[in-house]
Scaffold this motif. Structure first.
Motif, PDB file in Angstrom:
ATOM      1  N   ARG A 171       0.834  -1.208   0.000  1.00 32.41           N
ATOM      2  CA  ARG A 171       0.000   0.000   0.000  1.00 32.41           C
ATOM      3  C   ARG A 171       0.868   1.256   0.000  1.00 32.41           C
ATOM      4  O   ARG A 171       0.580   2.226  -0.698  1.00 32.41           O
ATOM      5  N   TRP A 172       1.949   1.179   0.781  1.00 31.71           N
ATOM      6  CA  TRP A 172       2.872   2.321   0.808  1.00 31.71           C
ATOM      7  C   TRP A 172       3.478   2.519  -0.579  1.00 31.71           C
ATOM      8  O   TRP A 172       3.607   3.635  -1.078  1.00 31.71           O
ATOM      9  N   ASN A 173       3.803   1.401  -1.234  1.00 30.72           N
ATOM     10  CA  ASN A 173       4.414   1.438  -2.556  1.00 30.72           C
ATOM     11  C   ASN A 173       3.469   2.107  -3.566  1.00 30.72           C
ATOM     12  O   ASN A 173       3.885   2.950  -4.361  1.00 30.72           O
ATOM     13  N   VAL A 174       2.175   1.747  -3.502  1.00 24.74           N
ATOM     14  CA  VAL A 174       1.198   2.309  -4.431  1.00 24.74           C
ATOM     15  C   VAL A 174       1.022   3.806  -4.167  1.00 24.74           C
ATOM     16  O   VAL A 174       0.946   4.612  -5.095  1.00 24.74           O
ATOM     17  N   ARG A 175       0.968   4.170  -2.862  1.00 24.19           N
ATOM     18  CA  ARG A 175       0.830   5.600  -2.530  1.00 24.19           C
ATOM     19  C   ARG A 175       2.006   6.416  -3.073  1.00 24.19           C
ATOM     20  O   ARG A 175       1.842   7.521  -3.581  1.00 24.19           O
ATOM     21  N   ALA A 184       3.783   5.666  -5.647  1.00 32.55           N
ATOM     22  CA  ALA A 184       3.600   5.773  -7.105  1.00 32.55           C
ATOM     23  C   ALA A 184       2.614   6.892  -7.432  1.00 32.55           C
ATOM     24  O   ALA A 184       2.822   7.660  -8.375  1.00 32.55           O
ATOM     25  N   ASP A 185       1.529   7.011  -6.612  1.00 32.22           N
ATOM     26  CA  ASP A 185       0.555   8.083  -6.816  1.00 32.22           C
ATOM     27  C   ASP A 185       1.229   9.453  -6.733  1.00 32.22           C
ATOM     28  O   ASP A 185       0.981  10.338  -7.556  1.00 32.22           O
ATOM     29  N   ARG A 229       3.769   7.467 -14.231  1.00 33.73           N
ATOM     30  CA  ARG A 229       3.509   6.512 -13.149  1.00 33.73           C
ATOM     31  C   ARG A 229       4.544   5.410 -13.216  1.00 33.73           C
ATOM     32  O   ARG A 229       4.640   4.693 -14.209  1.00 33.73           O
ATOM     33  N   PRO A 230       5.338   5.263 -12.135  1.00 33.59           N
ATOM     34  CA  PRO A 230       6.314   4.169 -12.130  1.00 33.59           C
ATOM     35  C   PRO A 230       5.573   2.826 -12.049  1.00 33.59           C
ATOM     36  O   PRO A 230       4.513   2.741 -11.437  1.00 33.59           O
ATOM     37  N   ASN A 231       6.114   1.804 -12.668  1.00 34.10           N
ATOM     38  CA  ASN A 231       5.483   0.477 -12.640  1.00 34.10           C
ATOM     39  C   ASN A 231       5.635  -0.143 -11.255  1.00 34.10           C
ATOM     40  O   ASN A 231       6.734  -0.274 -10.739  1.00 34.10           O
ATOM     41  N   THR A 232       4.477  -0.483 -10.628  1.00 36.94           N
ATOM     42  CA  THR A 232       4.544  -1.044  -9.269  1.00 36.94           C
ATOM     43  C   THR A 232       4.342  -2.551  -9.264  1.00 36.94           C
ATOM     44  O   THR A 232       4.523  -3.191  -8.240  1.00 36.94           O
ATOM     45  N   ALA A 245       7.019  -9.002  -5.765  1.00 31.06           N
ATOM     46  CA  ALA A 245       8.188  -9.406  -4.975  1.00 31.06           C
ATOM     47  C   ALA A 245       7.894  -9.234  -3.493  1.00 31.06           C
ATOM     48  O   ALA A 245       8.215 -10.105  -2.678  1.00 31.06           O
ATOM     49  N   ILE A 246       7.241  -8.114  -3.139  1.00 29.16           N
ATOM     50  CA  ILE A 246       6.947  -7.868  -1.719  1.00 29.16           C
ATOM     51  C   ILE A 246       6.031  -8.953  -1.168  1.00 29.16           C
ATOM     52  O   ILE A 246       6.153  -9.389  -0.033  1.00 29.16           O
TER      53      ILE A 246
END
Lengths: 409, 340
Positions: free
Chosen positions: A215-219, A221-222, A231-234, A240-241
């Motif tokens: 969730r932190w990773n997606v935020r 990216a936002d 938008r970086p590819n998540t 992997a996470i």
């Protein structure tokens, strides 16, 4: 000369209780309240009197005594020498298990069917209509019995797997489908770093950690997208996470699989998903799924068609229109009736005895009640249990509803 | 506000109605109703099962009919109420039925704690096991790991747990509500073993298409004295049911059958106990609150031995030998107190 005087203070008279509209409603409500209290008191004293006349009393001491009967499906340790109380706990866990499984499955089925019922494809639309109407209009008990009967009649018994040239064989040597249930391989942790259930807690903790990190990773990216427009590819990072820690943990804890194997009369080893659980779970899921489908359809149709057209004019594909524009708005219409459907699933799970699934109604409200004869005590406990569960589900779902409902500012 | 007035009125009316309910003795109730409400099983061939025309027939049904005949003079004046293992005691305790004649085991806790009164034993039984022949099992002790169909809420359920625990072997119970369901599950192979009273197993097996393909294992793991029961505390009614059952047993011992009861009851004979039983001497019927010829009416359907032979005896599909259920004079356990 005249003097100003205060208007005469009207004193309270008893007749005003009936004649004055200010007091009359209170008078009648008070009378009704007294009558209601007397009725309940009368019924209560009647019960106590009859019990005393029959030489019985209300006592919960039986809960501590050995139950004396066995239960085939138990999520915690239990044998026939355990107390009636423990038998009730086993039943409660079984109820919660089947209710949880059925709620999840019914939601997936219901949302899919509800969306597909509005499909532009004639065949899909009509098929879904048939599903919804067929399942909504036949009692759930009938569906439970139909699925259970078909399972026991169609699938082979464990005996069919025996011999040099068996009539039935296991799928991939891992799964056995029999008329007593489905046998699947069970994971086992052999390294012994953590004890028993500790292994599962570690896995669970790792999954929760993964959830927060993704969730932190997606935020993040936002934020990057808002700042730069790119938008970086998540996807790969998130995969992997999720999987790297899980695989590493399993390897460290020595994960092996315990395959079911024909031994004596039955399959041994692995996990057994009993036919009674499957029948109850599926029947509740497809029955309630049909109701949820109608809720979803109503929710979607409550959204103005202009929303779809506006989204389409922006160039969004139909799938994304549904996911990004329509469903989020429809949720505020869908969630409240969905709460009642979850409550219905939980309450309908008490039909379990029809297929011999040992839920709380089967243990506490069935065998314990019958063996001890403590009908009033057991039924009161049952009522309390279902009340607590229903109110809890309602409370949790209402918190969720408040989170997703239309915010008006 | 109108609603609360209506509600208040309803409440008062409800209270008045509830207060007017009074209770009398069961015997008076039955006489006034003109019908005996008798609880039986939901269907067990030989013991209690409706035939093609919906008439109930069987060994337990025979007891109901004898009581109805003794009290009301008509063996057909019975309302049969099918009960499951789970519902039977509630039905009796709540007064829905006047008596229960339903392979119910006489146990301490049912007699003392559940406040029922067993009036006697009409069948001495024990719990057995039935398995398909091709399973190749010859003893219940070989059943380690087996799946067992069992009716819930019965003494057999508790005996089963005790038997496997004391022998140190495991099993998986499949809880079932009625005998018919158990039969279906067992035949479908959803369980390896079916366990209940040995008489029940024999009766169930008799209804199979291929009875020879199933064996009853030699172990009898419990005592199951089955008998009719009534509510605690209504002693007059208990006496009526108890002595009707005793009349059936005594009649067999004294050689009174449905064929000769009319003749024997015509005039006092040589045997004073037969005379007292049939009301040609003494006033036993009056003491019970019944007619003098109550036992004659009860015996119209046959004595104990006749009911046994007709429903579950060796010449019926159920095919049970008298065994323990023979008269005490013939080496069995049947022993009625004297009619004196």
């Amino acid at each position: 000369m005249t003097t100003m005087t205060d208007p005469p203070q009207e004193s309270f008279r008893l007749s005003m209780l009936l004649n004055d509209t200010r007091y009359r409603s209170y008078t009648f409500q008070f009378i009704a309240l007294i009558a209601l209290i007397s009725l309940i008191a009368y019924l209560g004293s009647n019960l106590v009197q009859n019990l005393r006349a029959a030489g019985l009393n209300i006592s919960y001491e039986f809960l501590g005594e050995p139950a004396g009967y066995d239960i085939n499906q138990r999520l915690i340790e239990y044998d026939s020498q355990s107390s009636h109380w423990r038998a009730s706990i086993v039943g409660i866990l079984n109820t919660l298990l089947v209710a949880f499984l059925a709620c999840v499955t019914a939601t997936i089925l219901g949302v899919a069917a509800g969306v597909l019922r509005l499909s532009n494809n004639w065949l899909v639309r009509k098929l879904m209509a048939v599903y919804v109407e067929a399942f909504r209009n036949v009692p759930v008990l009938i569906w439970i019995i139909i699925i259970f009967t078909v399972m026991t009649a169609v699938l082979p018994g464990p005996r069919a797997f025996r011999g040099d040239d068996p009539a039935a064989s296991m799928v991939l040597d891992m799964f056995a489908f029999t008329n007593r249930g489905v046998y699947v391989p069970a994971p086992e942790f052999t390294s012994g770093i953590f004890q028993g259930a500790g292994n599962w807690l570690v896995i669970l903790a790792s999954l929760v950690a993964s959830l927060f990190i993704t969730r932190w990773n997606v935020r993040r990216a936002d934020q990057v997208q808002e700042a730069t427009g790119q938008r970086p590819n998540t996807l790969w990072a998130n995969l992997a996470i999720w999987f790297v820690p899980l695989v590493a943990l399993c390897w460290i804890m020595g994960l092996t699989w315990n395959y079911p194997e024909l031994k004596g009369f039955n399959f041994a080893g692995g996990w057994t998903i009993r036919g009674s659980l499957i029948a109850l779970w599926f029947a509740l899921a497809i029955y309630t799924g049909a109701f949820i489908a109608e809720n979803v359809r109503a929710g979607i149709q409550a959204i103005s068609k202009g929303q779809t057209e506006a989204a389409a004019s922006l160039g969004l594909r139909p799938g994304r229109i549904m996911n990004l524009v329509i469903l989020p708005q429809a949720l505020r219409v869908i969630i409240p009736p969905l709460i009642s459907q979850y409550l219905n699933i939980t309450k309908n799970s008490s039909l379990a005895i029809a297929v011999g699934y040992m839920d709380i109604t089967g243990t506490l409200g069935g065998i314990t009640l019958n063996q001890t004869g403590r009908a009033i005590e057991c039924v009161l406990l049952l009522m309390l249990f279902y009340l607590i569960i229903s109110l809890s589900i309602s409370a949790v779902m209402n918190i969720y509803n408040n989170a997703v409902k239309l915010k008006e500012r | 506000m109108k609603k609360s007035v209506i509600f208040g009125a309803l409440t008062v009316a409800g209270m008045a109605a509830a207060a007017s309910v009074a209770s009398a003795g069961t015997l008076d109730d039955v006489k006034a109703r003109g019908k005996l409400n008798c609880g039986v099983t939901t269907g067990l061939v030989g013991f209690a099962a409706p035939d093609a025309n919906g008439n109930w027939d069987g060994f337990d049904v025979g007891v109901c009919r004898a009581v109805a005949a003794a009290v009301l003079g008509d063996p057909a004046a019975v309302e049969f109420v099918p009960t499951t293992g789970k519902t039977r005691f509630t039905a009796l305790a709540s007064g829905e039925i006047d008596m229960l004649a339903r392979n119910t085991t006489w146990t301490f806790s049912r007699d003392v704690d559940l406040k029922f009164e067993f009036v006697g034993v009409n069948y001495y039984d024990g719990q057995g096991f039935m398995v398909p022949k091709d399973l190749g099992v010859s003893s219940a002790k070989d059943l380690d790991g087996a799946t067992v169909c069992i009716q819930t809420g019965t003494t057999t359920e508790l005996n089963l747990a005790d038997f496997f625990r004391s022998n140190g072997i495991s099993y998986e119970p499949v809880p079932i509500e009625t005998n018919a369901e158990a039969q279906q599950q067992y035949l479908a192979g959803a369980c390896d073993v079916y366990t209940t009273d040995a008489s029940g197993l024999a009766a169930t097996r008799a209804a199979f298409e291929d009875p020879a393909g199933h064996v009853l294992l030699p172990e009898i793991v419990s005592k199951e004295p089955l008998g009719p029961l009534v509510r605690h505390g209504d002693n007059e009614w208990g006496d009526v049911v108890r002595w009707t059952l005793n009349a059936l047993i005594t009649a067999e011992e004294l050689g009174v059958t449905s064929a000769n009861v009319g003749e024997l009851a015509g005039a006092a004979g040589d045997n004073p106990e037969v005379n007292r039983l049939l009301g040609t001497e003494g006033n036993l019927g009056e003491m019970l609150g019944l007619d003098a010829d109550w036992a004659v009416k009860a015996l119209a359907g046959g004595n104990y031995g006749e009911i046994f032979e007709k429903n579950i005896g060796e010449n019926t599909p159920v095919g049970l030998a008298r065994g323990l259920n023979a008269q005490w004079t013939e080496g069995g356990l049947l022993y009625s107190p004297p009619f004196r």
